[in-house]
Structures are given as structure tokens and as C-alpha cells.
Design a protein around this motif. Structure first.
Motif, PDB file in Angstrom:
ATOM      1  N   TYR A 208       0.882  -1.198  -0.184  1.00  0.00           N
ATOM      2  CA  TYR A 208      -0.044  -0.181   0.142  1.00  0.00           C
ATOM      3  C   TYR A 208       0.772   1.075   0.105  1.00  0.00           C
ATOM      4  O   TYR A 208       1.923   0.984   0.666  1.00  0.00           O
ATOM      5  CB  TYR A 208      -0.958   0.066   1.175  1.00  0.00           C
ATOM      6  CG  TYR A 208      -1.788  -1.142   1.573  1.00  0.00           C
ATOM      7  CD1 TYR A 208      -3.215  -1.061   1.065  1.00  0.00           C
ATOM      8  CD2 TYR A 208      -1.325  -2.406   1.989  1.00  0.00           C
ATOM      9  CE1 TYR A 208      -3.838  -2.204   1.138  1.00  0.00           C
ATOM     10  CE2 TYR A 208      -2.094  -3.566   2.204  1.00  0.00           C
ATOM     11  CZ  TYR A 208      -3.348  -3.350   1.829  1.00  0.00           C
ATOM     12  OH  TYR A 208      -4.183  -4.519   1.934  1.00  0.00           O
ATOM     13  N   SER A 209       0.503   2.404  -0.630  1.00  0.00           N
ATOM     14  CA  SER A 209       1.035   3.521  -0.516  1.00  0.00           C
ATOM     15  C   SER A 209       0.572   4.171   0.623  1.00  0.00           C
ATOM     16  O   SER A 209      -0.596   3.645   1.305  1.00  0.00           O
ATOM     17  CB  SER A 209       0.633   4.428  -1.731  1.00  0.00           C
ATOM     18  OG  SER A 209      -0.778   4.670  -1.823  1.00  0.00           O
ATOM     19  N   LEU A 210       0.842   5.584   1.142  1.00  0.00           N
ATOM     20  CA  LEU A 210       0.430   5.955   2.482  1.00  0.00           C
ATOM     21  C   LEU A 210      -0.924   6.179   2.129  1.00  0.00           C
ATOM     22  O   LEU A 210      -1.875   6.060   3.277  1.00  0.00           O
ATOM     23  CB  LEU A 210       1.331   7.386   2.712  1.00  0.00           C
ATOM     24  CG  LEU A 210       2.814   6.817   3.138  1.00  0.00           C
ATOM     25  CD1 LEU A 210       3.533   8.338   3.437  1.00  0.00           C
ATOM     26  CD2 LEU A 210       2.858   5.830   4.339  1.00  0.00           C
ATOM     27  N   GLY A 217      -7.714   1.934   6.111  1.00  0.00           N
ATOM     28  CA  GLY A 217      -7.881   1.960   7.609  1.00  0.00           C
ATOM     29  C   GLY A 217      -6.648   1.369   8.167  1.00  0.00           C
ATOM     30  O   GLY A 217      -6.547   1.160   9.507  1.00  0.00           O
ATOM     31  N   LEU A 218      -5.437   1.134   7.733  1.00  0.00           N
ATOM     32  CA  LEU A 218      -4.309   0.527   8.258  1.00  0.00           C
ATOM     33  C   LEU A 218      -3.510   1.524   9.272  1.00  0.00           C
ATOM     34  O   LEU A 218      -2.684   1.093   9.987  1.00  0.00           O
ATOM     35  CB  LEU A 218      -3.363  -0.107   7.161  1.00  0.00           C
ATOM     36  CG  LEU A 218      -3.922  -1.143   6.302  1.00  0.00           C
ATOM     37  CD1 LEU A 218      -3.098  -1.598   5.071  1.00  0.00           C
ATOM     38  CD2 LEU A 218      -4.312  -2.393   6.893  1.00  0.00           C
ATOM     39  N   VAL A 219      -3.688   2.806   8.857  1.00  0.00           N
ATOM     40  CA  VAL A 219      -2.872   3.573   9.561  1.00  0.00           C
ATOM     41  C   VAL A 219      -3.776   5.023   9.803  1.00  0.00           C
ATOM     42  O   VAL A 219      -4.785   5.015   9.103  1.00  0.00           O
ATOM     43  CB  VAL A 219      -1.698   4.365   8.669  1.00  0.00           C
ATOM     44  CG1 VAL A 219      -0.471   3.194   8.711  1.00  0.00           C
ATOM     45  CG2 VAL A 219      -1.981   5.272   7.484  1.00  0.00           C
ATOM     46  N   PRO A 220      -3.847   5.485  11.142  1.00  0.00           N
ATOM     47  CA  PRO A 220      -4.772   6.527  11.465  1.00  0.00           C
ATOM     48  C   PRO A 220      -4.717   7.911  11.035  1.00  0.00           C
ATOM     49  O   PRO A 220      -5.500   8.907  11.171  1.00  0.00           O
ATOM     50  CB  PRO A 220      -4.790   6.455  12.972  1.00  0.00           C
ATOM     51  CG  PRO A 220      -3.226   6.197  13.215  1.00  0.00           C
ATOM     52  CD  PRO A 220      -2.836   5.332  12.144  1.00  0.00           C
ATOM     53  N   TRP A 221      -3.600   8.181  10.082  1.00  0.00           N
ATOM     54  CA  TRP A 221      -3.241   9.745   9.543  1.00  0.00           C
ATOM     55  C   TRP A 221      -3.424   9.617   8.195  1.00  0.00           C
ATOM     56  O   TRP A 221      -2.937   8.588   7.331  1.00  0.00           O
ATOM     57  CB  TRP A 221      -2.154   9.856  10.313  1.00  0.00           C
ATOM     58  CG  TRP A 221      -1.819   9.764  11.609  1.00  0.00           C
ATOM     59  CD1 TRP A 221      -2.495  10.576  12.504  1.00  0.00           C
ATOM     60  CD2 TRP A 221      -0.843   8.952  12.371  1.00  0.00           C
ATOM     61  NE1 TRP A 221      -2.192  10.072  13.590  1.00  0.00           N
ATOM     62  CE2 TRP A 221      -1.251   9.079  13.880  1.00  0.00           C
ATOM     63  CE3 TRP A 221      -0.120   7.696  11.794  1.00  0.00           C
ATOM     64  CZ2 TRP A 221      -0.522   8.227  14.642  1.00  0.00           C
ATOM     65  CZ3 TRP A 221       0.601   7.221  12.917  1.00  0.00           C
ATOM     66  CH2 TRP A 221       0.519   7.332  14.258  1.00  0.00           C
ATOM     67  N   ALA A 253       0.746  -4.689   4.904  1.00  0.00           N
ATOM     68  CA  ALA A 253       0.049  -4.316   6.311  1.00  0.00           C
ATOM     69  C   ALA A 253       0.658  -4.646   7.768  1.00  0.00           C
ATOM     70  O   ALA A 253       0.667  -3.926   8.559  1.00  0.00           O
ATOM     71  CB  ALA A 253      -1.544  -5.202   6.125  1.00  0.00           C
ATOM     72  N   ALA A 254       1.436  -5.933   7.416  1.00  0.00           N
ATOM     73  CA  ALA A 254       2.333  -6.272   8.515  1.00  0.00           C
ATOM     74  C   ALA A 254       3.363  -5.276   8.864  1.00  0.00           C
ATOM     75  O   ALA A 254       3.457  -5.063  10.164  1.00  0.00           O
ATOM     76  CB  ALA A 254       2.748  -7.694   8.109  1.00  0.00           C
ATOM     77  N   GLU A 255       4.112  -4.743   7.996  1.00  0.00           N
ATOM     78  CA  GLU A 255       5.026  -3.643   8.350  1.00  0.00           C
ATOM     79  C   GLU A 255       4.312  -2.507   8.872  1.00  0.00           C
ATOM     80  O   GLU A 255       5.099  -2.161   9.829  1.00  0.00           O
ATOM     81  CB  GLU A 255       5.848  -3.275   6.842  1.00  0.00           C
ATOM     82  CG  GLU A 255       6.740  -4.493   6.489  1.00  0.00           C
ATOM     83  CD  GLU A 255       7.046  -4.215   4.852  1.00  0.00           C
ATOM     84  OE1 GLU A 255       8.050  -4.933   4.607  1.00  0.00           O
ATOM     85  OE2 GLU A 255       6.502  -3.536   4.311  1.00  0.00           O
ATOM     86  N   LEU A 256       3.358  -2.081   8.495  1.00  0.00           N
ATOM     87  CA  LEU A 256       2.627  -0.561   9.083  1.00  0.00           C
ATOM     88  C   LEU A 256       2.207  -1.170  10.663  1.00  0.00           C
ATOM     89  O   LEU A 256       2.306  -0.328  11.399  1.00  0.00           O
ATOM     90  CB  LEU A 256       1.655  -0.400   8.219  1.00  0.00           C
ATOM     91  CG  LEU A 256       1.890   0.346   6.728  1.00  0.00           C
ATOM     92  CD1 LEU A 256       0.792   0.420   5.814  1.00  0.00           C
ATOM     93  CD2 LEU A 256       2.843   1.521   6.898  1.00  0.00           C
TER      94      LEU A 256
END
Length: 275
Positions: A208-210, A217-221, A253-256
Motif C-alpha cells: 500500500y502507498s500511504l 484503515g491500516l494507519v490513522p493518519w 499491512a504487517a510492516e505498518l
């Protein structure tokens, strides 16, 4: 009689001197050649410079590093022009699509701990990059960080910023800078051309890109805030998420998830804004 007793002709006295001069000239040429070879090796070492060594360069060496990276990427007519009267252009280059790049380099001896690049430095570059140098792509490269306001100004004026995080990807990865920045017009094939449906070739694990990570929904920002957190990760000693296959700004997803875990372990709640 007097002629027979006379010494050797005058030109014979100059023969040893001529031989000595010739030998000296040959030695000088050989020395200069050796120095050129050593200089070429040094230039190559700049191109392969590890991120950890970047802070130890001086400003001229940093400009040469950027120049060599552009050459490595396949740019042509690459020149380091930094110095007095450069009007904000330290490196100029032409990408494979024919676009003229005007690059200003801002080196910080303290790296991320040094002075943050602010709006004023971007304003100066904006005043010369296109009006004076006629650049198609105008870029500021730093081994430090740029302020949120600087990023906002750059976006509004169609300027590009290569900060410490992106610089490390540029140095260690195999993607040219125009791909990392998403600049259109390059004719170099992307190393991501074999990626199907968000997965690296030969794997089934999605990346995934940012922006995609935020949407999923992998990151909150959002991406701009994520970049601030990633930069601060280096200051705190938190390992950055690195994609498999040298894909730069594409993460699994695992890295994030692992990266977010490190932030939570330091007591930083995911909903907080960057400090």
C-alpha cells in the motif's frame, strides 16, 4: 688542431636536460591520471553513499552526491553548478523525458537534528527555479526535515521536496527520483510495471502507498501526517517500515502494523498529532 681539442657540440649538453624534462613531464601526466582515477572512484563512492554517512559530508560533497544520484537514475546533461551566484541552482539535469530539473541542496550537519527547512528557503527557490533557470521540475533536497508550512507552500507552487526520509529511499533503492516523486513525463520504465493489484511480482502479499493505507484503515493518519511521523521515527530510534523488493514507499499491512506497535510501546497514542 683547436677544433679537435674543442668540447662536444653545444646541443649535446642539452640532451640530459631534455631527457630529464621529458621524464618529469611523463611523471606529472601519470600522477594527474592517477589523481583523476582516484577522483572518479571517489565520485562513485558518493553515489553509493549510505544514509548514515550523508550527515558527515560537507555541502559541496552533498551537491556532488545529488549530482551522481541523478546520473545513476539515467538523467543527462547533469552538472553541479552550486557556488556564488548560482541563483538557487546547485544541480541541473535533464530527465529521460526531456524535462529540465533545477535542484537546490540544503545540507544539515546534524541531519534531522539540524535546522528545519522553512518556507523562506522554498520562496527563494520558487523565485529562481522557473523564472531564472527555466526549470520544468524544481526540487529542494535536504538530509534534514522540512516544516509542515514548507511542504504546504511547495505543494501550492508545484515545487518538490526530497527530505531525509525520501532521500534514504533514493540512495538505497533502485527507483529513479522522478518515480519516487511521482513526476510525469519520464520515459524510464517503472520497476513497478510488473506489480499487479497492489502486489509485488511473484508474491501474493498486498502493498500500500500511504494514501492507500489510510483509505484501508491500516494507519490513522493521512499521508502528509504520516510522513511527519515517519521522520520523527528516525529521531526516536523507531525502525521505519521498509517494503520488500525495494519498492520504496509501498508497505505491507504487517510492516505498518509493526511500526504502529513501536509507537504505542513508546506511549504515543495513534490519534495524536505529530509533536
Amino acid at each position: 688542431m683547436h677544433a679537435a681539442l674543442a668540447g662536444p657540440p653545444a646541443f649535446l649538453w642539452f640532451l640530459p636536460l631534455m631527457l630529464l624534462t621529458s621524464a618529469t613531464a611523463g611523471w606529472l601526466l601519470a600522477t594527474q591520471h592517477q589523481k583523476r582515477q582516484q577522483f572518479a572512484v571517489f565520485q562513485c563512492q558518493r553515489s553509493c553513499c549510505s544514509p548514515a554517512r550523508v550527515d558527515g559530508l560537507d555541502h559541496r560533497e552533498f551537491e556532488y552526491l545529488v549530482r551522481d544520484l541523478m546520473i545513476r537514475d539515467g538523467a543527462t546533461n547533469v552538472r553541479r553548478v552550486g557556488g556564488a551566484g548560482d541563483n538557487g541552482a546547485d544541480v541541473v539535469a535533464t530527465d529521460p523525458g526531456g524535462q529540465l530539473w533545477i535542484i537546490q541542496c540544503k545540507h544539515r550537519k546534524q541531519g534531522l537534528g539540524g535546522k528545519i527547512v522553512g518556507v523562506q528557503e522554498l520562496q527563494i527557490l520558487n523565485g529562481t527555479g522557473r523564472p531564472v533557470h527555466k526549470g520544468n521540475v524544481v526540487v529542494l533536497v535536504t538530509n534534514g526535515a522540512a516544516s509542515k508550512q514548507a511542504h504546504g507552500f511547495a505543494k501550492s507552487q508545484k515545487l518538490e521536496i526530497v527530505d531525509r526520509l525520501l532521500l534514504e529511499d533514493w540512495i538505497t533503492g533502485d527507483r529513479p527520483i522522478w518515480e519516487l516523486l511521482g513526476i510525469k513525463g519520464s520515459t524510464v520504465p517503472s520497476v513497478l510495471s510488473d506489480v499487479q493489484s497492489g502486489a509485488p511480482a511473484g508474491t501474493s502479499e498486498s502493498v500500500y502507498s500511504l494514501a492507500e493505507a489510510y483509505s484501508a484503515g491500516l494507519v490513522p493518519w493521512k499521508p502528509a501526517t504520516m510522513r511527519q511521523y515517519l521522520l520523527r521515527s528516525q529521531r526516536r530510534g523507531i525502525p521505519l517500515p521498509r517494503s520488500k523488493g525495494g519498492l520504496g514507499h509501498l508497505y505491507t499491512a504487517a510492516e505498518l502494523g509493526e511500526w504502529l506497535g513501536h509507537w504505542r510501546a513508546q506511549g504515543t497514542a495513534p490519534h495524536q498529532q505529530p509533536e
